[in-house]
Design a protein around this motif. Structure first.
Motif, PDB file in Angstrom:
ATOM      1  N   ASN A  23     -11.680   8.443  20.816  1.00  0.00           N
ATOM      2  CA  ASN A  23     -12.558   9.057  19.833  1.00  0.00           C
ATOM      3  C   ASN A  23     -11.744   9.928  18.895  1.00  0.00           C
ATOM      4  O   ASN A  23     -10.582  10.211  19.115  1.00  0.00           O
ATOM      5  CB  ASN A  23     -13.665   9.877  20.518  1.00  0.00           C
ATOM      6  N   HIS A  25     -12.938  13.083  17.791  1.00  0.00           N
ATOM      7  CA  HIS A  25     -13.738  14.306  17.760  1.00  0.00           C
ATOM      8  C   HIS A  25     -12.967  15.370  16.982  1.00  0.00           C
ATOM      9  O   HIS A  25     -11.777  15.589  17.210  1.00  0.00           O
ATOM     10  CB  HIS A  25     -14.004  14.781  19.185  1.00  0.00           C
ATOM     11  N   PRO A  26     -13.628  16.056  16.040  1.00  0.00           N
ATOM     12  CA  PRO A  26     -12.894  17.012  15.195  1.00  0.00           C
ATOM     13  C   PRO A  26     -12.337  18.218  15.931  1.00  0.00           C
ATOM     14  O   PRO A  26     -11.481  18.924  15.384  1.00  0.00           O
ATOM     15  CB  PRO A  26     -13.958  17.449  14.166  1.00  0.00           C
ATOM     16  N   LEU A  27     -12.787  18.478  17.157  1.00  0.00           N
ATOM     17  CA  LEU A  27     -12.295  19.649  17.880  1.00  0.00           C
ATOM     18  C   LEU A  27     -11.083  19.349  18.773  1.00  0.00           C
ATOM     19  O   LEU A  27     -10.470  20.281  19.303  1.00  0.00           O
ATOM     20  CB  LEU A  27     -13.411  20.247  18.752  1.00  0.00           C
ATOM     21  N   LEU A 249     -14.279  17.527  25.761  1.00  0.00           N
ATOM     22  CA  LEU A 249     -15.360  17.567  24.786  1.00  0.00           C
ATOM     23  C   LEU A 249     -16.513  16.646  25.161  1.00  0.00           C
ATOM     24  O   LEU A 249     -16.337  15.630  25.851  1.00  0.00           O
ATOM     25  CB  LEU A 249     -14.820  17.181  23.410  1.00  0.00           C
ATOM     26  N   GLN A 251     -20.567  15.711  23.087  1.00  0.00           N
ATOM     27  CA  GLN A 251     -20.990  15.292  21.749  1.00  0.00           C
ATOM     28  C   GLN A 251     -20.949  16.413  20.719  1.00  0.00           C
ATOM     29  O   GLN A 251     -20.655  16.182  19.551  1.00  0.00           O
ATOM     30  CB  GLN A 251     -22.409  14.712  21.814  1.00  0.00           C
ATOM     31  N   SER A 252     -21.234  17.643  21.125  1.00  0.00           N
ATOM     32  CA  SER A 252     -21.352  18.732  20.165  1.00  0.00           C
ATOM     33  C   SER A 252     -20.040  18.981  19.431  1.00  0.00           C
ATOM     34  O   SER A 252     -18.956  18.919  20.011  1.00  0.00           O
ATOM     35  CB  SER A 252     -21.786  20.017  20.856  1.00  0.00           C
ATOM     36  N   GLN A 253     -20.143  19.283  18.141  1.00  0.00           N
ATOM     37  CA  GLN A 253     -18.987  19.630  17.335  1.00  0.00           C
ATOM     38  C   GLN A 253     -18.915  21.127  17.056  1.00  0.00           C
ATOM     39  O   GLN A 253     -18.095  21.569  16.259  1.00  0.00           O
ATOM     40  CB  GLN A 253     -19.014  18.846  16.017  1.00  0.00           C
ATOM     41  N   SER A 254     -19.755  21.909  17.721  1.00  0.00           N
ATOM     42  CA  SER A 254     -19.768  23.362  17.544  1.00  0.00           C
ATOM     43  C   SER A 254     -19.006  24.028  18.683  1.00  0.00           C
ATOM     44  O   SER A 254     -19.388  23.881  19.854  1.00  0.00           O
ATOM     45  CB  SER A 254     -21.206  23.878  17.510  1.00  0.00           C
ATOM     46  N   TYR A 258     -19.580  25.277  23.744  1.00  0.00           N
ATOM     47  CA  TYR A 258     -18.744  25.064  24.925  1.00  0.00           C
ATOM     48  C   TYR A 258     -18.420  26.365  25.658  1.00  0.00           C
ATOM     49  O   TYR A 258     -17.682  26.337  26.651  1.00  0.00           O
ATOM     50  CB  TYR A 258     -17.452  24.346  24.521  1.00  0.00           C
ATOM     51  N   GLU A 277     -12.863  13.707  25.048  1.00  0.00           N
ATOM     52  CA  GLU A 277     -13.947  13.368  25.962  1.00  0.00           C
ATOM     53  C   GLU A 277     -13.453  12.361  26.990  1.00  0.00           C
ATOM     54  O   GLU A 277     -12.595  11.528  26.702  1.00  0.00           O
ATOM     55  CB  GLU A 277     -15.112  12.774  25.167  1.00  0.00           C
TER      56      GLU A 277
END
Length: 292
Positions: A23, A25-27, A249, A251-254, A258, A277
């Protein structure tokens, strides 16, 4: 987030490495300050976040291969920068220290599990890289956990263990109950809670004893042990420390989503490092099948 509880299941659930999902994921790879609510870049981390004369507590998900690779990278970088003190391992006991000292004195380039009397409960395939990196860069590698015989003594109620406030006791029992998938009554979980407390106190004692002026030691441990509100930090007294939780990670991008749930508004961790993830095993499903 159930994966944060797996450290409490170690005595009954075998570990297997979770597979990282492909993935973007931006984090992923970002470091988050929970108190300051901002991202921290790595140059700032190494220059300003490492407590000199104290400890960096790295809270891992034990079966996450990404976490072990990152632990090795952090230890290597601290060693390169001449910031690294002792490295302590939850995965090894005080009784293994003579084997650790012998291996370190021999200066072997490829430390083996056999040399360290390594426990099969901690898969060497996961831990070889951070442990070997620790032996290469650290002046002292430490077994920090209590011996299995003492664990049995505590479980039988033959040794009193210091406790914290009632809210801590209640919160820990809730975590244990959840991590055991609601299949064990809380009164039967109390010996396990006593063992968790004893392990925190023993690890903290090892850290206090091996603090080195001007350097930062590193503790490799599970998430719960590394948490400021629950684990080893509660027993460190005035010893400087920074808790860093490695977080797979979802799904959340905030980043705020977490932050671990806490009790009494106590801080849980100083930093969170976001990792890819993973396809996590359903431990509760496994336990349910075994119980039928």
């Amino acid at each position: 987030m159930r994966r944060a509880f797996i450290t409490l299941l170690l005595v009954i659930v075998p570990l297997s490495a979770g597979a990282a999902k492909d993935n973007a994921h931006p984090l992923v790879g970002k470091l988050w300050s929970t108190a300051e609510q901002r991202f921290v870049d790595w140059s700032e981390f190494y220059q300003h976040w490492l407590p000199k004369g104290g400890w960096l507590l790295l809270g891992e998900q034990h079966d996450n291969a990404d976490h072990h690779r990152l632990e090795a990278q952090i230890i290597r970088e601290m060693g390169t920068r001449k910031q690294l003190g002792a490295v302590a391992l939850e995965m090894a006991t005080l009784q293994q220290q003579p084997a650790f000292d012998k291996a370190q004195a021999q200066g072997a380039s490829e430390i083996t599990a056999e040399q360290l009397d390594w426990s099969e409960g901690w898969p060497w395939s996961l831990y070889a890289e951070p442990v070997r990196t620790a032996f290469h860069w650290s002046p002292k590698v430490l077994g920090a956990d209590i011996a299995r015989e003492r664990i049995k003594t505590i479980y039988r109620g033959e040794e009193a263990v210091d406790v914290l406030e009632p809210a801590h006791t209640a919160f820990m029992l809730d975590l244990l109950f959840d991590s055991h998938c609601g299949q064990m009554p809380k009164d039967r979980l109390q010996p396990m809670q006593q063992i968790q407390l004893a392990r925190d106190q023993q690890i903290a004692s090892v850290l206090r004893t091996h603090t080195q002026a001007g350097l930062t030691g590193v503790l490799l441990t599970g998430t719960i042990h590394a948490r400021s509100d629950l684990g080893v930090p509660r027993w460190l007294g005035t010893t400087p420390r920074v808790s860093l939780l490695l977080q797979a990670l979802e799904q959340s991008q905030s980043p705020e989503d977490y932050h671990p749930a806490t009790f009494g508004n106590l801080p849980t961790t100083d930093l969170i490092l976001f990792t890819p993830e993973t396809e996590a095993a359903d431990y509760c499903a496994d336990l349910t099948l075994k119980s039928k």
